[in-house]
Design a protein around this motif. Structure first.
Motif, PDB file in Angstrom:
ATOM      1  N   ALA A  87       0.841  -1.207   0.000  1.00 37.98           N
ATOM      2  CA  ALA A  87       0.000   0.000   0.000  1.00 37.98           C
ATOM      3  C   ALA A  87       0.871   1.250   0.000  1.00 37.98           C
ATOM      4  O   ALA A  87       0.631   2.190  -0.760  1.00 37.98           O
ATOM      5  CB  ALA A  87      -0.947  -0.014   1.196  1.00 37.98           C
ATOM      6  N   LEU A  88       1.899   1.264   0.849  1.00 39.93           N
ATOM      7  CA  LEU A  88       2.792   2.423   0.898  1.00 39.93           C
ATOM      8  C   LEU A  88       3.627   2.534  -0.376  1.00 39.93           C
ATOM      9  O   LEU A  88       3.865   3.635  -0.882  1.00 39.93           O
ATOM     10  CB  LEU A  88       3.689   2.352   2.132  1.00 39.93           C
ATOM     11  CG  LEU A  88       2.947   2.414   3.477  1.00 39.93           C
ATOM     12  CD1 LEU A  88       3.920   2.187   4.628  1.00 39.93           C
ATOM     13  CD2 LEU A  88       2.208   3.727   3.633  1.00 39.93           C
ATOM     14  N   GLY A  89       4.054   1.403  -0.923  1.00 39.05           N
ATOM     15  CA  GLY A  89       4.788   1.406  -2.191  1.00 39.05           C
ATOM     16  C   GLY A  89       3.924   1.897  -3.338  1.00 39.05           C
ATOM     17  O   GLY A  89       4.395   2.614  -4.226  1.00 39.05           O
ATOM     18  N   ALA A  90       2.650   1.517  -3.325  1.00 42.91           N
ATOM     19  CA  ALA A  90       1.725   2.005  -4.350  1.00 42.91           C
ATOM     20  C   ALA A  90       1.600   3.523  -4.267  1.00 42.91           C
ATOM     21  O   ALA A  90       1.488   4.204  -5.290  1.00 42.91           O
ATOM     22  CB  ALA A  90       0.357   1.353  -4.184  1.00 42.91           C
ATOM     23  N   LEU A  91       1.655   4.048  -3.053  1.00 44.39           N
ATOM     24  CA  LEU A  91       1.572   5.495  -2.865  1.00 44.39           C
ATOM     25  C   LEU A  91       2.761   6.203  -3.515  1.00 44.39           C
ATOM     26  O   LEU A  91       2.583   7.175  -4.247  1.00 44.39           O
ATOM     27  CB  LEU A  91       1.499   5.809  -1.367  1.00 44.39           C
ATOM     28  CG  LEU A  91       1.438   7.263  -0.964  1.00 44.39           C
ATOM     29  CD1 LEU A  91       0.204   7.956  -1.533  1.00 44.39           C
ATOM     30  CD2 LEU A  91       1.458   7.376   0.572  1.00 44.39           C
ATOM     31  N   THR A  92       3.974   5.711  -3.296  1.00 42.26           N
ATOM     32  CA  THR A  92       5.140   6.366  -3.901  1.00 42.26           C
ATOM     33  C   THR A  92       5.132   6.211  -5.417  1.00 42.26           C
ATOM     34  O   THR A  92       5.370   7.170  -6.141  1.00 42.26           O
ATOM     35  CB  THR A  92       6.470   5.829  -3.332  1.00 42.26           C
ATOM     36  OG1 THR A  92       6.647   4.469  -3.696  1.00 42.26           O
ATOM     37  CG2 THR A  92       6.540   5.993  -1.835  1.00 42.26           C
ATOM     38  N   SER A  93       4.850   5.003  -5.895  1.00 38.23           N
ATOM     39  CA  SER A  93       4.860   4.757  -7.343  1.00 38.23           C
ATOM     40  C   SER A  93       3.816   5.590  -8.061  1.00 38.23           C
ATOM     41  O   SER A  93       4.085   6.166  -9.112  1.00 38.23           O
ATOM     42  CB  SER A  93       4.574   3.291  -7.653  1.00 38.23           C
ATOM     43  OG  SER A  93       5.361   2.446  -6.913  1.00 38.23           O
ATOM     44  N   CYS A  94       2.616   5.635  -7.496  1.00 38.50           N
ATOM     45  CA  CYS A  94       1.535   6.382  -8.132  1.00 38.50           C
ATOM     46  C   CYS A  94       1.846   7.879  -8.150  1.00 38.50           C
ATOM     47  O   CYS A  94       1.533   8.570  -9.111  1.00 38.50           O
ATOM     48  CB  CYS A  94       0.212   6.089  -7.418  1.00 38.50           C
ATOM     49  SG  CYS A  94      -1.244   6.586  -8.371  1.00 38.50           S
ATOM     50  N   ASN A  95       2.479   8.381  -7.086  1.00 38.50           N
ATOM     51  CA  ASN A  95       2.880   9.785  -7.070  1.00 38.50           C
ATOM     52  C   ASN A  95       3.885  10.071  -8.172  1.00 38.50           C
ATOM     53  O   ASN A  95       3.795  11.097  -8.848  1.00 38.50           O
ATOM     54  CB  ASN A  95       3.468  10.158  -5.699  1.00 38.50           C
ATOM     55  CG  ASN A  95       2.452  10.698  -4.758  1.00 38.50           C
ATOM     56  OD1 ASN A  95       2.199  11.895  -4.741  1.00 38.50           O
ATOM     57  ND2 ASN A  95       1.841   9.837  -3.967  1.00 38.50           N
ATOM     58  N   GLN A  96       4.826   9.171  -8.380  1.00 38.01           N
ATOM     59  CA  GLN A  96       5.838   9.381  -9.415  1.00 38.01           C
ATOM     60  C   GLN A  96       5.214   9.349 -10.804  1.00 38.01           C
ATOM     61  O   GLN A  96       5.534  10.190 -11.654  1.00 38.01           O
ATOM     62  CB  GLN A  96       6.952   8.344  -9.277  1.00 38.01           C
ATOM     63  CG  GLN A  96       8.139   8.609 -10.166  1.00 38.01           C
ATOM     64  CD  GLN A  96       9.328   7.735  -9.799  1.00 38.01           C
ATOM     65  OE1 GLN A  96       9.503   7.345  -8.654  1.00 38.01           O
ATOM     66  NE2 GLN A  96      10.148   7.425 -10.791  1.00 38.01           N
ATOM     67  N   VAL A  97       4.313   8.397 -11.037  1.00 38.95           N
ATOM     68  CA  VAL A  97       3.633   8.317 -12.336  1.00 38.95           C
ATOM     69  C   VAL A  97       2.783   9.565 -12.564  1.00 38.95           C
ATOM     70  O   VAL A  97       2.831  10.194 -13.625  1.00 38.95           O
ATOM     71  CB  VAL A  97       2.755   7.041 -12.421  1.00 38.95           C
ATOM     72  CG1 VAL A  97       1.854   7.072 -13.641  1.00 38.95           C
ATOM     73  CG2 VAL A  97       3.631   5.797 -12.436  1.00 38.95           C
ATOM     74  N   THR A  98       1.996   9.924 -11.553  1.00 39.33           N
ATOM     75  CA  THR A  98       1.109  11.088 -11.681  1.00 39.33           C
ATOM     76  C   THR A  98       1.912  12.368 -11.883  1.00 39.33           C
ATOM     77  O   THR A  98       1.571  13.192 -12.736  1.00 39.33           O
ATOM     78  CB  THR A  98       0.193  11.205 -10.450  1.00 39.33           C
ATOM     79  OG1 THR A  98      -0.522   9.977 -10.275  1.00 39.33           O
ATOM     80  CG2 THR A  98      -0.794  12.354 -10.606  1.00 39.33           C
ATOM     81  N   ALA A  99       2.984  12.530 -11.118  1.00 36.67           N
ATOM     82  CA  ALA A  99       3.815  13.726 -11.265  1.00 36.67           C
ATOM     83  C   ALA A  99       4.425  13.812 -12.656  1.00 36.67           C
ATOM     84  O   ALA A  99       4.565  14.907 -13.208  1.00 36.67           O
ATOM     85  CB  ALA A  99       4.916  13.746 -10.207  1.00 36.67           C
ATOM     86  N   SER A 100       4.766  12.681 -13.244  1.00 31.90           N
ATOM     87  CA  SER A 100       5.309  12.692 -14.603  1.00 31.90           C
ATOM     88  C   SER A 100       4.272  13.208 -15.601  1.00 31.90           C
ATOM     89  O   SER A 100       4.610  13.969 -16.517  1.00 31.90           O
ATOM     90  CB  SER A 100       5.770  11.292 -14.999  1.00 31.90           C
ATOM     91  OG  SER A 100       6.840  10.887 -14.180  1.00 31.90           O
ATOM     92  N   LEU A 101       3.011  12.824 -15.404  1.00 34.58           N
ATOM     93  CA  LEU A 101       1.932  13.332 -16.263  1.00 34.58           C
ATOM     94  C   LEU A 101       1.709  14.827 -16.042  1.00 34.58           C
ATOM     95  O   LEU A 101       1.543  15.589 -16.996  1.00 34.58           O
ATOM     96  CB  LEU A 101       0.640  12.557 -15.994  1.00 34.58           C
ATOM     97  CG  LEU A 101       0.669  11.070 -16.333  1.00 34.58           C
ATOM     98  CD1 LEU A 101      -0.562  10.371 -15.783  1.00 34.58           C
ATOM     99  CD2 LEU A 101       0.794  10.858 -17.833  1.00 34.58           C
ATOM    100  N   VAL A 102       1.719  15.241 -14.780  1.00 29.22           N
ATOM    101  CA  VAL A 102       1.517  16.653 -14.453  1.00 29.22           C
ATOM    102  C   VAL A 102       2.675  17.485 -15.002  1.00 29.22           C
ATOM    103  O   VAL A 102       2.461  18.564 -15.567  1.00 29.22           O
ATOM    104  CB  VAL A 102       1.360  16.856 -12.927  1.00 29.22           C
ATOM    105  CG1 VAL A 102       1.334  18.334 -12.561  1.00 29.22           C
ATOM    106  CG2 VAL A 102       0.098  16.156 -12.418  1.00 29.22           C
TER     107      VAL A 102
END
Length: 160
Positions: free
Chosen positions: A56-71
């Protein structure tokens, strides 16, 4: 008449199977990624794989990195190397002993550092928009826990 999902909806399908508290999980799709989960011995596991809470915590970091790349793409800024430190504080009284209350983390803190060419204003927008648009951040935030999201920017190395 059947209701059709929006064209922008993507189903994420996962199959899990196991015994005791250990589980093998397979992501649907052509790649069929396989991963495993287990628990600490105190929770009945053998600690043979990360616990679901680490995922769950790893999903949080990974998703932030993916989302930030889109932003970042939307903002016209570049991102380089990332580092994350995440801590989730969990009172195990509900999980382990069946106490009344919420079994959720009571606090999660994300500390992220990213190399970028963004100025201060662009970086603030990057952080705010990433938090708003990241599905996993929203899962955590909307769960009612104390969510701390502390990002810092580092200089993007010059190309040689």
């Amino acid at each position: 008449m059947a209701v059709r999902p929006k064209a922008s909806v993507v189903p994420f399908v996962l199959h899990g199977e196991g015994t005791g508290v250990a589980q093998k999980l397979t992501a649907a799709g052509d790649a069929g990624h396989v991963f495993h989960a287990d628990a600490y011995p105190a929770f009945g596991g053998a600690d043979s794989a990360p616990s679901p809470l680490f995922y769950a915590l790893g999903a949080l970091t990974s998703c932030n990195q993916v989302t930030a790349s889109l932003v970042a793409k939307d903002l016209g800024i570049q991102l380089g190397r990332w580092t994350f430190e995440v801590q989730g504080d969990l009172d195990t009284a509900v999980l382990v002993a069946g106490a009344e209350g919420n079994a959720n983390f009571h606090r999660v803190e994300v500390r992220a550092t990213v190399e970028t060419d963004a100025d201060e204003e662009q970086f603030a927008t990057l952080v705010a928009e990433t938090e708003r648009r990241c599905p996993v951040s929203q899962l955590f935030k909307r769960s009612g826990l104390e969510f701390v999201n502390d990002w810092s920017r580092a200089a993007l190395p010059a190309h040689t």
